[in-house]
Design a protein around this motif. Structure first.
Motif, PDB file in Angstrom:
ATOM      1  N   VAL A 194       0.746  -1.291  -0.116  1.00  0.00           N
ATOM      2  CA  VAL A 194       0.083  -0.054   0.049  1.00  0.00           C
ATOM      3  C   VAL A 194       0.851   1.251  -0.082  1.00  0.00           C
ATOM      4  CG1 VAL A 194      -1.788   1.369   1.446  1.00  0.00           C
ATOM      5  CG2 VAL A 194      -1.913  -1.131   0.705  1.00  0.00           C
ATOM      6  N   ILE A 273      -7.005  10.224  -0.278  1.00  0.00           N
ATOM      7  CA  ILE A 273      -6.863   8.542  -0.307  1.00  0.00           C
ATOM      8  C   ILE A 273      -5.305   8.077  -0.228  1.00  0.00           C
ATOM      9  CG2 ILE A 273      -7.316   6.560  -1.593  1.00  0.00           C
ATOM     10  CD1 ILE A 273      -9.927   8.110  -2.808  1.00  0.00           C
ATOM     11  N   SER A 276      -4.401   8.623   3.353  1.00  0.00           N
ATOM     12  CA  SER A 276      -5.205   7.956   4.242  1.00  0.00           C
ATOM     13  C   SER A 276      -4.812   6.448   4.055  1.00  0.00           C
ATOM     14  CB  SER A 276      -6.886   7.824   3.876  1.00  0.00           C
ATOM     15  OG  SER A 276      -7.399   8.842   3.986  1.00  0.00           O
ATOM     16  N   LEU A 277      -4.359   6.015   3.034  1.00  0.00           N
ATOM     17  CA  LEU A 277      -3.551   4.827   2.795  1.00  0.00           C
ATOM     18  C   LEU A 277      -2.352   4.520   3.564  1.00  0.00           C
ATOM     19  CD1 LEU A 277      -4.335   3.857  -0.968  1.00  0.00           C
ATOM     20  CD2 LEU A 277      -5.205   2.626   1.073  1.00  0.00           C
ATOM     21  N   PHE A 280      -3.163   4.686   7.298  1.00  0.00           N
ATOM     22  CA  PHE A 280      -3.743   3.234   7.571  1.00  0.00           C
ATOM     23  C   PHE A 280      -2.483   2.174   7.613  1.00  0.00           C
ATOM     24  CE2 PHE A 280      -5.496  -0.862   6.843  1.00  0.00           C
ATOM     25  CZ  PHE A 280      -6.812  -0.823   7.704  1.00  0.00           C
ATOM     26  N   SER A 281      -1.766   2.154   6.875  1.00  0.00           N
ATOM     27  CA  SER A 281      -0.589   1.052   6.779  1.00  0.00           C
ATOM     28  C   SER A 281       0.368   1.185   7.906  1.00  0.00           C
ATOM     29  CB  SER A 281       0.197   1.042   5.724  1.00  0.00           C
ATOM     30  OG  SER A 281       0.649   2.275   5.303  1.00  0.00           O
ATOM     31  N   ASP A 299      -9.902   7.870   8.294  1.00  0.00           N
ATOM     32  CA  ASP A 299      -9.123   6.911   7.211  1.00  0.00           C
ATOM     33  C   ASP A 299      -9.697   5.913   6.970  1.00  0.00           C
ATOM     34  OD1 ASP A 299      -7.331   9.317   7.164  1.00  0.00           O
ATOM     35  OD2 ASP A 299      -5.948   8.414   8.309  1.00  0.00           O
ATOM     36  N   THR A 300     -10.130   5.036   7.916  1.00  0.00           N
ATOM     37  CA  THR A 300     -10.725   3.712   7.719  1.00  0.00           C
ATOM     38  C   THR A 300     -12.131   3.801   7.109  1.00  0.00           C
ATOM     39  OG1 THR A 300      -9.692   2.942   9.844  1.00  0.00           O
ATOM     40  CG2 THR A 300     -11.483   1.482   8.687  1.00  0.00           C
ATOM     41  N   ILE A 303     -11.450   4.475   3.325  1.00  0.00           N
ATOM     42  CA  ILE A 303     -11.184   3.373   2.712  1.00  0.00           C
ATOM     43  C   ILE A 303     -12.275   2.461   2.462  1.00  0.00           C
ATOM     44  CG2 ILE A 303      -9.757   1.282   2.798  1.00  0.00           C
ATOM     45  CD1 ILE A 303      -7.578   2.847   4.450  1.00  0.00           C
ATOM     46  N   ASN A 334      -5.825   0.780  13.545  1.00  0.00           N
ATOM     47  CA  ASN A 334      -6.659   0.862  12.435  1.00  0.00           C
ATOM     48  C   ASN A 334      -7.342  -0.575  11.885  1.00  0.00           C
ATOM     49  OD1 ASN A 334      -6.224   3.702  12.562  1.00  0.00           O
ATOM     50  ND2 ASN A 334      -4.600   3.753  11.166  1.00  0.00           N
ATOM     51  N   MET A 338     -11.236  -1.251  11.063  1.00  0.00           N
ATOM     52  CA  MET A 338     -11.196  -1.854   9.581  1.00  0.00           C
ATOM     53  C   MET A 338     -12.249  -3.217   9.947  1.00  0.00           C
ATOM     54  SD  MET A 338     -11.448  -1.828   6.297  1.00  0.00           S
ATOM     55  CE  MET A 338      -9.982  -0.819   5.654  1.00  0.00           C
TER      56      MET A 338
END
Length: 446
Positions: A194, A273, A276-277, A280-281, A299-300, A303, A334, A338
């Motif tokens: 990601v 986006i 956010s990725l 998130f990672s 952020d989740t 996604i 996160n 998710m």
């Protein structure tokens, strides 16, 4: 000598011989009784000894002459006295009781005697006492050995049971550790992928977005130049007028800024986006970090926007009640968001309550004197059946159809919250009322 005198003499001799015979027989039987190993006794109605053979002294050590006239109860072990007294009271001429009794010898040692007796015609008691001490000691020893063996077997059984439990716990921990390592490796690989994709997308989109501002400026300058040209030369050439009509020049002037603004919005959306990725990672972070968990939730949701876009009837209600940063593993937290939010969307997708508004509510608050944070994520779907609620966090357990769920999401989420963050993750559900997950973790881990 007359016949009468002869007859008297004969009777006297016969009587003498009979008396002698009786005396001999009595001596024989007394000698016989005295030679027996068993104790032979006689007692009066009160239980006092009238007769004892020598076996008494050999067995218990008390001289017979000192015992005659004493009660049999004087030599019975105190715990057995009531038993012997009751037997004497209950015995009748037609009964012959037999019982095992503990006596005390002259050294105050216990001697086991088997007592058998009966009541005579003159209401006296006669009977025998047989020494069974060796047999009783053997029985007691055997009983003790059996008890020791049973205790050792039980101890060994307990040890084996405990070992089995420890092995099961160890196996369970190994399985969880294995799952955690596998998931961590998957998340690490996914995070790297990601992050790599985000980086590759971010560079060209940043270039496009940056140049859009110049394009908008240049376009506006060109349009302003055309307006100025039209003002200076109101009488345009016929070919120019024909071209303006052909391309719908007025619409083009009006729509071009809008188109450029739309492109700018699109590139900004792509940048959001990408951010956010990357957020998130969180592949570049190790250990606890202080972060805004609300941004992690947002952020989740971003996604998951593609899934929510397919279900415009699902309403997201957010109730954030604090602004403080929380110390946590951001990427792993996160992942929990998710899993729970994806499950909530799944629950609402498959809800049988057609006419009911579909809602996912996210509430956050500080609890326990602001030292802990509570994150509540709930949906108003069909809920989880009561028979399945206790298995929600079991590895490989899923309520989804075959092929749609691995059954690992909630198990890993539970492990992340409880083991990694020292918190708690609870599931509360009622059929046709919905499901609520409550996450509680410390604000700080110092």
């Amino acid at each position: 000598m007359s016949d009468e005198n002869l007859q008297n003499e004969l009777n006297t001799q016969i009587q003498y011989r009979l008396t002698e015979k009786l005396a001999q027989s009595e001596r024989f039987h007394r000698n016989l009784i005295q030679s027996l190993k068993e104790i032979i006794f006689e007692c009066d109605t009160s239980g006092n000894f009238i007769f004892l053979n020598q076996a008494w002294e050999k067995t218990l050590g008390y001289p017979v002459k000192n015992v005659i006239g004493n009660s049999i109860l004087d030599y019975v072990e105190p715990n057995d006295k009531e038993l012997v007294a009751d037997i004497f009271r209950q015995t009748t001429p037609s009964t012959q009781p037999s019982l095992e009794v503990r006596f005390l010898n002259s050294e105050k040692e216990i001697v086991w005697l088997e007592m058998s007796f009966r009541e005579n015609y003159n209401h006296q008691f006669s009977g025998s006492l047989v020494n069974i001490t060796d047999r009783k000691n053997t029985e007691i020893l055997q009983q003790k050995l059996n008890e020791d063996l049973e205790n050792r077997v039980q101890e060994r059984t307990n040890e084996l049971t405990q070992s089995n439990q420890e092995l099961r716990l160890t196996l369970d921990r190994l399985q969880k550790t294995q799952l955690q390592l596998i998931q961590a490796e998957k998340m690490s690989s996914l995070g790297q992928l990601v992050a790599g994709i985000a980086h590759e997308i971010n560079n060209p989109i940043s270039f496009v977005h940056g140049n859009l501002n110049f394009i908008k400026d240049y376009s506006q300058e060109l349009l302003d130049g055309i307006d100025l040209f039209e003002k200076c030369y109101p009488e345009s050439h016929s070919k120019i007028i024909e071209w303006q009509k052909e391309v719908d020049f007025e619409f083009l002037k009006e729509d071009l800024p809008k188109t450029l603004e739309s492109v700018s919005l699109g590139t900004r959306r792509v940048q959001e986006i990408v951010l956010s990725l990357k957020s998130f990672s969180r592949t570049d972070e190790q250990g606890f970090k202080k972060v805004d968990i609300h941004k992690g939730i947002d952020d989740t949701l971003l996604i998951l926007q593609n899934r929510l876009r397919d279900h415009p009837d699902i309403k997201i209600i957010k109730d954030y009640n604090f602004k403080q940063n929380i110390e946590c593993y951001p990427g792993q937290l996160n992942q929990v968001f998710m899993n729970i939010l994806a499950n909530a969307i799944d629950a609402l997708e498959s809800s049988s309550q057609v006419n009911k508004a579909k809602e996912i509510t996210i509430e956050t608050s500080l609890i326990k004197k602001d030292k802990w944070v509570s994150i509540c994520i709930s949906d108003n779907g069909d809920g989880v059946p009561s028979a399945m609620r206790t298995r929600i966090f079991d590895p490989f357990f899923t309520t989804k159809p075959i092929g749609k769920g691995t059954g690992m999401g909630m198990a890993i989420s539970y492990q992340i919250i409880t083991e990694k963050h020292g918190g708690s993750l609870g599931c509360f559900s009622q059929e046709m009322q919905g499901t609520k997950f409550i996450i509680k973790i410390p604000v700080s881990h110092k």
